[in-house]
Scaffold this motif. Structure first.
Motif, PDB file in Angstrom:
ATOM      1  N   SER A 148       0.533  -1.258  -0.055  1.00 40.21           N
ATOM      2  CA  SER A 148      -0.009  -0.131  -0.045  1.00 40.21           C
ATOM      3  C   SER A 148       1.076   1.108   0.280  1.00 40.21           C
ATOM      4  CB  SER A 148      -1.182   0.223   1.244  1.00 40.21           C
ATOM      5  OG  SER A 148      -1.568   1.197   1.215  1.00 40.21           O
ATOM      6  N   LEU A 149       1.931   1.128   0.631  1.00 34.40           N
ATOM      7  CA  LEU A 149       2.352   2.368   0.983  1.00 34.40           C
ATOM      8  C   LEU A 149       3.145   2.780  -0.294  1.00 34.40           C
ATOM      9  CD1 LEU A 149       4.706   5.303   2.235  1.00 34.40           C
ATOM     10  CD2 LEU A 149       5.507   2.973   3.332  1.00 34.40           C
ATOM     11  N   LEU A 150       3.823   1.350  -1.256  1.00 33.53           N
ATOM     12  CA  LEU A 150       4.527   1.111  -2.138  1.00 33.53           C
ATOM     13  C   LEU A 150       3.068   1.988  -3.291  1.00 33.53           C
ATOM     14  CD1 LEU A 150       7.250   0.760  -4.397  1.00 33.53           C
ATOM     15  CD2 LEU A 150       5.992  -1.753  -4.658  1.00 33.53           C
ATOM     16  N   TYR A 151       2.624   1.709  -2.812  1.00 34.09           N
ATOM     17  CA  TYR A 151       1.780   2.827  -4.558  1.00 34.09           C
ATOM     18  C   TYR A 151       1.304   4.017  -3.935  1.00 34.09           C
ATOM     19  CZ  TYR A 151       0.159  -2.370  -6.336  1.00 34.09           C
ATOM     20  OH  TYR A 151       0.198  -3.976  -7.528  1.00 34.09           O
ATOM     21  N   GLN A 152       1.435   3.795  -2.697  1.00 34.63           N
ATOM     22  CA  GLN A 152       1.120   5.949  -2.944  1.00 34.63           C
ATOM     23  C   GLN A 152       2.322   6.472  -3.023  1.00 34.63           C
ATOM     24  OE1 GLN A 152       0.816   6.487   1.426  1.00 34.63           O
ATOM     25  NE2 GLN A 152      -0.051   8.828   1.718  1.00 34.63           N
ATOM     26  N   ILE A 153       3.750   6.170  -3.120  1.00 35.85           N
ATOM     27  CA  ILE A 153       5.161   6.486  -2.955  1.00 35.85           C
ATOM     28  C   ILE A 153       4.190   6.807  -4.751  1.00 35.85           C
ATOM     29  CG2 ILE A 153       7.380   6.550  -3.646  1.00 35.85           C
ATOM     30  CD1 ILE A 153       7.333   5.322  -0.998  1.00 35.85           C
ATOM     31  N   LEU A 154       3.940   5.855  -5.500  1.00 36.00           N
ATOM     32  CA  LEU A 154       4.405   5.832  -6.819  1.00 36.00           C
ATOM     33  C   LEU A 154       3.494   6.637  -7.247  1.00 36.00           C
ATOM     34  CD1 LEU A 154       4.493   1.789  -7.410  1.00 36.00           C
ATOM     35  CD2 LEU A 154       6.218   3.541  -8.209  1.00 36.00           C
ATOM     36  N   ALA A 155       2.323   6.527  -6.511  1.00 33.43           N
ATOM     37  CA  ALA A 155       1.187   8.103  -6.915  1.00 33.43           C
ATOM     38  C   ALA A 155       1.834   9.457  -7.111  1.00 33.43           C
ATOM     39  CB  ALA A 155      -0.667   7.745  -6.019  1.00 33.43           C
ATOM     40  N   ASP A 156       2.371   9.484  -5.726  1.00 31.74           N
ATOM     41  CA  ASP A 156       2.592  11.169  -5.845  1.00 31.74           C
ATOM     42  C   ASP A 156       4.347  11.229  -6.823  1.00 31.74           C
ATOM     43  OD1 ASP A 156       1.088  10.612  -3.161  1.00 31.74           O
ATOM     44  OD2 ASP A 156       2.656  10.420  -1.820  1.00 31.74           O
ATOM     45  N   THR A 157       4.133   9.479  -7.060  1.00 38.41           N
ATOM     46  CA  THR A 157       6.303  10.402  -7.942  1.00 38.41           C
ATOM     47  C   THR A 157       4.853  10.444  -9.514  1.00 38.41           C
ATOM     48  OG1 THR A 157       7.236   8.355  -6.668  1.00 38.41           O
ATOM     49  CG2 THR A 157       7.862   9.278  -9.112  1.00 38.41           C
ATOM     50  N   ILE A 158       4.020  10.602  -9.933  1.00 38.73           N
ATOM     51  CA  ILE A 158       2.908  10.847 -10.693  1.00 38.73           C
ATOM     52  C   ILE A 158       3.463  11.690 -10.714  1.00 38.73           C
ATOM     53  CG2 ILE A 158       1.399  10.137 -12.679  1.00 38.73           C
ATOM     54  CD1 ILE A 158       3.325   8.289 -12.972  1.00 38.73           C
ATOM     55  N   VAL A 159       2.977  12.608  -9.273  1.00 38.60           N
ATOM     56  CA  VAL A 159       2.263  14.018  -8.934  1.00 38.60           C
ATOM     57  C   VAL A 159       3.321  15.305  -9.207  1.00 38.60           C
ATOM     58  CG1 VAL A 159       1.502  15.697  -7.886  1.00 38.60           C
ATOM     59  CG2 VAL A 159       0.453  13.064  -7.698  1.00 38.60           C
ATOM     60  N   VAL A 160       4.475  14.310  -9.176  1.00 38.29           N
ATOM     61  CA  VAL A 160       5.804  14.929  -9.395  1.00 38.29           C
ATOM     62  C   VAL A 160       6.458  15.660 -10.586  1.00 38.29           C
ATOM     63  CG1 VAL A 160       8.034  15.276  -8.482  1.00 38.29           C
ATOM     64  CG2 VAL A 160       6.149  14.311  -7.108  1.00 38.29           C
ATOM     65  N   ILE A 202       4.415  19.730 -16.500  1.00 34.48           N
ATOM     66  CA  ILE A 202       3.389  21.443 -16.976  1.00 34.48           C
ATOM     67  C   ILE A 202       4.474  22.346 -16.781  1.00 34.48           C
ATOM     68  CG2 ILE A 202       1.908  23.158 -16.128  1.00 34.48           C
ATOM     69  CD1 ILE A 202       0.024  20.145 -14.947  1.00 34.48           C
ATOM     70  N   ILE A 203       5.473  22.080 -15.622  1.00 33.31           N
ATOM     71  CA  ILE A 203       6.715  23.361 -16.191  1.00 33.31           C
ATOM     72  C   ILE A 203       7.234  23.245 -17.121  1.00 33.31           C
ATOM     73  CG2 ILE A 203       8.825  24.097 -14.275  1.00 33.31           C
ATOM     74  CD1 ILE A 203       7.214  22.902 -12.113  1.00 33.31           C
ATOM     75  N   PHE A 204       7.797  22.351 -17.596  1.00 33.52           N
ATOM     76  CA  PHE A 204       8.945  21.681 -18.827  1.00 33.52           C
ATOM     77  C   PHE A 204       7.436  22.853 -19.970  1.00 33.52           C
ATOM     78  CE2 PHE A 204      10.079  19.250 -22.659  1.00 33.52           C
ATOM     79  CZ  PHE A 204      11.637  20.149 -22.468  1.00 33.52           C
ATOM     80  N   VAL A 205       6.889  22.209 -20.252  1.00 32.61           N
ATOM     81  CA  VAL A 205       5.747  22.712 -21.347  1.00 32.61           C
ATOM     82  C   VAL A 205       5.684  24.227 -21.175  1.00 32.61           C
ATOM     83  CG1 VAL A 205       3.080  23.018 -21.742  1.00 32.61           C
ATOM     84  CG2 VAL A 205       4.275  20.755 -21.637  1.00 32.61           C
ATOM     85  N   MET A 206       5.813  25.360 -19.496  1.00 32.58           N
ATOM     86  CA  MET A 206       5.197  26.347 -19.686  1.00 32.58           C
ATOM     87  C   MET A 206       7.070  26.838 -20.151  1.00 32.58           C
ATOM     88  SD  MET A 206       2.662  26.873 -17.098  1.00 32.58           S
ATOM     89  CE  MET A 206       3.691  26.563 -15.591  1.00 32.58           C
ATOM     90  N   LEU A 207       8.064  26.365 -19.803  1.00 34.84           N
ATOM     91  CA  LEU A 207       9.125  27.847 -19.463  1.00 34.84           C
ATOM     92  C   LEU A 207      10.128  26.099 -20.515  1.00 34.84           C
ATOM     93  CD1 LEU A 207       9.249  28.078 -15.562  1.00 34.84           C
ATOM     94  CD2 LEU A 207       8.504  30.207 -17.436  1.00 34.84           C
ATOM     95  N   GLY A 208      10.431  25.276 -20.777  1.00 34.58           N
ATOM     96  CA  GLY A 208      11.347  24.693 -21.879  1.00 34.58           C
ATOM     97  C   GLY A 208      11.645  24.802 -22.953  1.00 34.58           C
ATOM     98  N   GLY A 209      11.004  26.316 -23.221  1.00 30.15           N
ATOM     99  CA  GLY A 209      11.591  26.938 -24.072  1.00 30.15           C
ATOM    100  C   GLY A 209      12.987  27.877 -24.019  1.00 30.15           C
TER     101      GLY A 209
END
Length: 144
Positions: free
Chosen positions: A21-33, A39-46
């Motif tokens: 359960s903790l492993l899946y929670q860490i995976l979910a949080d990693t996806i958020v990061v 999103i930051i790369f899309v906005m400022l990657g240029g």
């Protein structure tokens, strides 16, 4: 070994018990990061591409994807992946997309309308067009 428990080890060699359960929670949080970084790369990657021109080949498809998601209104595949991990961790997922759930309360104004979403998409395109336009001008003038 039961599925409920995975034994991991820290760098010091001390056992750190981790539940699935903790492993899946860490995976979910990693996806958020990862989602936020995208999103930051899309906005400022240029801006990054100004210093590392090869980044353009990664950045432009990301901009096209990000603008399409915003204009068409479909859900990025990272959101269902995050929700799947949250569900497997025994947590509740959310409806809608990542921006509406996580970022809208922070960066978007109250009462977000479709018109504001269009303006935000146009802003991403405009900023990136300006950065890439400056890069083209700089290249044509012979300054690298």
């Amino acid at each position: 070994m039961p599925l409920e428990r995975i034994d991991c080890f820290t760098g010091a060699g001390y056992p750190f018990p981790m539940t699935v359960s903790l492993l899946y929670q860490i995976l979910a949080d990693t996806i958020v990061v990862i989602h936020l970084a995208f999103i930051i790369f899309v906005m400022l990657g240029g801006i990054l591409a100004v210093f590392f021109p090869r980044v353009i080949w990664l950045h432009l498809p990301c901009v096209i994807w990000g603008v399409a998601v915003e204009l068409i209104g479909f859900i990025c595949p990272l959101t269902p992946l995050e929700n799947m991990f949250r569900s497997r961790a025994g947590l509740e997922g959310y409806r809608g997309d990542f921006i509406i759930h996580c970022l809208e309360p922070v960066i978007y104004p109250e009462g977000l309308t479709r018109q504001i979403q269009m303006i935000l998409a146009a802003l991403v395109v405009l900023v990136n067009m300006c950065v890439y336009g400056l890069m083209v001008l700089r290249t044509r003038s012979g300054r690298h």
